[in-house]
Motif scaffolding. Sequence first.
Motif, PDB file in Angstrom:
ATOM      1  N   VAL A   1      -1.840  -0.036  -1.696  1.00 17.36           N
ATOM      2  CA  VAL A   1      -2.545   1.059  -2.365  1.00 17.36           C
ATOM      3  C   VAL A   1      -4.013   0.682  -2.558  1.00 17.36           C
ATOM      4  O   VAL A   1      -4.913   1.484  -2.280  1.00 17.36           O
TER       5      VAL A   1
ATOM      6  N   TRP B   1      -3.246  11.000  -1.320  1.00 18.64           N
ATOM      7  CA  TRP B   1      -2.883  10.961  -2.734  1.00 18.64           C
ATOM      8  C   TRP B   1      -1.362  10.882  -2.906  1.00 18.64           C
ATOM      9  O   TRP B   1      -0.859  10.100  -3.712  1.00 18.64           O
ATOM     10  N   LEU B   2      -0.655  11.691  -2.161  1.00 16.07           N
ATOM     11  CA  LEU B   2       0.812  11.696  -2.261  1.00 16.07           C
ATOM     12  C   LEU B   2       1.416  10.385  -1.783  1.00 16.07           C
ATOM     13  O   LEU B   2       2.373   9.876  -2.371  1.00 16.07           O
TER      14      LEU B   2
ATOM     15  N   GLY C   1      -0.046   7.441  -1.885  1.00 14.16           N
ATOM     16  CA  GLY C   1      -0.306   6.461  -2.942  1.00 14.16           C
ATOM     17  C   GLY C   1       0.631   6.627  -4.120  1.00 14.16           C
ATOM     18  O   GLY C   1       1.128   5.648  -4.683  1.00 14.16           O
ATOM     19  N   THR C   2       0.879   7.882  -4.485  1.00 16.95           N
ATOM     20  CA  THR C   2       1.817   8.157  -5.575  1.00 16.95           C
ATOM     21  C   THR C   2       3.228   7.681  -5.216  1.00 16.95           C
ATOM     22  O   THR C   2       3.929   7.118  -6.056  1.00 16.95           O
TER      23      THR C   2
ATOM     24  N   LEU D   1       3.302   3.865  -5.564  1.00 17.93           N
ATOM     25  CA  LEU D   1       3.324   3.472  -6.976  1.00 17.93           C
ATOM     26  C   LEU D   1       4.664   3.803  -7.634  1.00 17.93           C
ATOM     27  O   LEU D   1       5.133   3.070  -8.505  1.00 17.93           O
ATOM     28  N   SER D   2       5.304   4.876  -7.193  1.00 13.09           N
ATOM     29  CA  SER D   2       6.631   5.225  -7.718  1.00 13.09           C
ATOM     30  C   SER D   2       7.679   4.202  -7.277  1.00 13.09           C
ATOM     31  O   SER D   2       8.577   3.857  -8.053  1.00 13.09           O
TER      32      SER D   2
ATOM     33  N   LEU E   1      10.970  10.611  -7.562  1.00 12.29           N
ATOM     34  CA  LEU E   1       9.548  10.896  -7.387  1.00 12.29           C
ATOM     35  C   LEU E   1       9.012  10.215  -6.128  1.00 12.29           C
ATOM     36  O   LEU E   1       8.240  10.814  -5.371  1.00 12.29           O
ATOM     37  N   ALA E   2       9.425   8.973  -5.883  1.00 10.01           N
ATOM     38  CA  ALA E   2       8.981   8.252  -4.683  1.00 10.01           C
ATOM     39  C   ALA E   2       9.443   8.955  -3.417  1.00 10.01           C
ATOM     40  O   ALA E   2       8.655   9.140  -2.477  1.00 10.01           O
TER      41      ALA E   2
ATOM     42  N   THR F   1       7.522  12.562  -3.187  1.00  7.13           N
ATOM     43  CA  THR F   1       6.107  12.475  -2.827  1.00  7.13           C
ATOM     44  C   THR F   1       5.923  11.857  -1.445  1.00  7.13           C
ATOM     45  O   THR F   1       5.013  12.241  -0.711  1.00  7.13           O
TER      46      THR F   1
ATOM     47  N   SER G   1       4.176  13.869   1.496  1.00  7.23           N
ATOM     48  CA  SER G   1       3.028  13.197   2.110  1.00  7.23           C
ATOM     49  C   SER G   1       3.132  13.206   3.630  1.00  7.23           C
ATOM     50  O   SER G   1       2.150  13.473   4.333  1.00  7.23           O
TER      51      SER G   1
END
Length: 154
Positions: A32, A49-50, A52-53, A56-57, A136-137, A140, A144
């Motif tokens: 990231v 952005w997605l 990266g999210t 992070l998830s 969420l991972a 997203t 993405s």
Amino acid sequence: MAADSAGGHDSILLLFICLIGVIVIFTLIGMVGSGIAKRTGRRKTQDEWLGGTALLSVCATVALYIWGALHVMFMENDNMREECAKAGGAVKAAQVDRYEAHYFPLRFTCHIDEGGSYDAAVPGYINPAMTIAFVLAIATGAVSVVARERRVVA
């Protein structure tokens, strides 16, 4: 994966899994960070952005698993009955005849000699939070990929 106690070979395996999890977390955070560094000076796209999210998830999911696993793994024999007493009361803890550690989903189970059981030691927020972070991972990450393909095609 289960064990009659929280110690032994399963704990060694879990410690190895936690070590790999820490390596994965640092690797993903590095990815990231490198993605952010490469794209300075221009506006980030929706798929970036997605993505990266999603990374992070995944980090959050792994970190939550490690945190919960440490609760199970470091249960010493002296603390097992105490944790069972905290979860079910002194009367139930006096009837506990064995313990069982489960690593997916994370839980530490106190078995009563009369046939019942109840969970102890792992904080109640760990498994639900881990599930939310994982969903969420996946969501997203999938969005993405779709957004990236649309951007490439357009």
